[in-house]
Motif scaffolding. Structure first.
Motif, PDB file in Angstrom:
ATOM      1  N   TYR A 176       0.681  -1.028  -0.399  1.00 13.04           N
ATOM      2  CA  TYR A 176       0.301   0.229  -0.445  1.00 13.04           C
ATOM      3  C   TYR A 176       1.115   1.239   0.351  1.00 13.04           C
ATOM      4  O   TYR A 176       1.826   1.429   0.597  1.00 13.04           O
ATOM      5  N   LEU A 226       0.949   4.845   0.777  1.00 17.21           N
ATOM      6  CA  LEU A 226      -0.123   6.345   1.091  1.00 17.21           C
ATOM      7  C   LEU A 226       0.724   7.423   0.983  1.00 17.21           C
ATOM      8  O   LEU A 226       2.047   7.740   1.549  1.00 17.21           O
ATOM      9  N   GLN A 281      -0.875  -0.970  -4.233  1.00 18.55           N
ATOM     10  CA  GLN A 281      -2.342  -0.650  -4.223  1.00 18.55           C
ATOM     11  C   GLN A 281      -2.252   1.256  -3.504  1.00 18.55           C
ATOM     12  O   GLN A 281      -1.377   1.546  -2.588  1.00 18.55           O
ATOM     13  N   ILE A 287      -3.329   4.803  -1.460  1.00 18.47           N
ATOM     14  CA  ILE A 287      -4.190   5.786  -0.569  1.00 18.47           C
ATOM     15  C   ILE A 287      -4.217   6.885  -1.023  1.00 18.47           C
ATOM     16  O   ILE A 287      -2.766   7.325  -0.650  1.00 18.47           O
ATOM     17  N   LYS A 302      -5.115   9.057   1.602  1.00 16.78           N
ATOM     18  CA  LYS A 302      -5.225   9.808   2.760  1.00 16.78           C
ATOM     19  C   LYS A 302      -4.442  10.480   3.104  1.00 16.78           C
ATOM     20  O   LYS A 302      -3.202   9.916   2.942  1.00 16.78           O
TER      21      LYS A 302
END
Length: 194
Positions: free
Chosen positions: A69, A71, A94, A96, A98
């Motif tokens: 991930y 971020l 992936q 993200i 945020k």
């Protein structure tokens, strides 16, 4: 006028990307070397906080078949990571978009959390470290790379390694390794206690 503003922002973004990549490379500590400092299993799930240009995300995705991930709050950085991943043929990243406090990952779901040159920007740090502890599996690994206090000509916010150690221990981590790969940079590798 709007067109001019857009190109100005684009130019700033390009400078930020170049600056991030250069700053990390200039320290003479390749991301691959960092990833060799702790065990990564073939199916480990990894979270890269403040992933930026993917400096750690891309090499991490090459050493695990698990999900990585990335971020970051900047969608353009995440787009850059996606482009790099596609160029490298990596399918296990992936992104993200945020902040750390809005992390949409469940507790005890991540094997390794990476945070490179990002924690000094987060306030309060203690809450973020507790969130990291929460998403990590029992005995999960947290890897922190930060600039040491002291040689700080540009007066950027920094967290001394001793203070980082103290905060990590308060948040439920046990320090397993600490070293200075370059003059002004430190790495702390810690395990979640339970």
């Amino acid at each position: 006028m709007k067109k001019h503003d857009h190109s100005h922002h684009k130019d700033n973004f390009a400078k930020k990307v170049a600056s991030l990549d250069n700053m990390k490379r200039r320290e003479g500590f390749p991301p691959e070397e960092l990833l060799k400092q702790f065990p990564i299993n073939a199916n480990d799930t990894i979270l890269d906080i403040g992933a930026g240009t993917g400096f750690l995300t891309i090499p991490a995705a090459k050493v695990t078949d698990g999900l990585v991930y990335a971020l970051d709050i900047d969608p353009r950085m995440l787009q850059l990571i996606q482009t790099k991943a596609e160029d490298e043929g990596l399918k296990n990243i992936q992104t993200i978009q945020k902040e750390m406090k809005e992390l949409p990952l469940s507790a005890n779901s991540i094997d390794i959390v990476l945070a490179s040159l990002v924690l000094h920007e987060i306030n309060p740090l203690s809450e973020t470290l507790q969130s990291i502890n929460q998403v990590l599996k029992a005995k999960g690994t947290f890897v922190c790379v930060e600039l040491e206090e002291g040689k700080n000509e540009r007066h950027l916010p920094r967290i001394a390694s001793a203070e980082m150690e103290r905060q990590l221990e308060q948040a439920g981590f046990e320090i397993s390794k600490k070293f200075h790969p370059a003059d002004a940079i430190y790495v702390i590798i810690a395990q979640k206690k339970q």
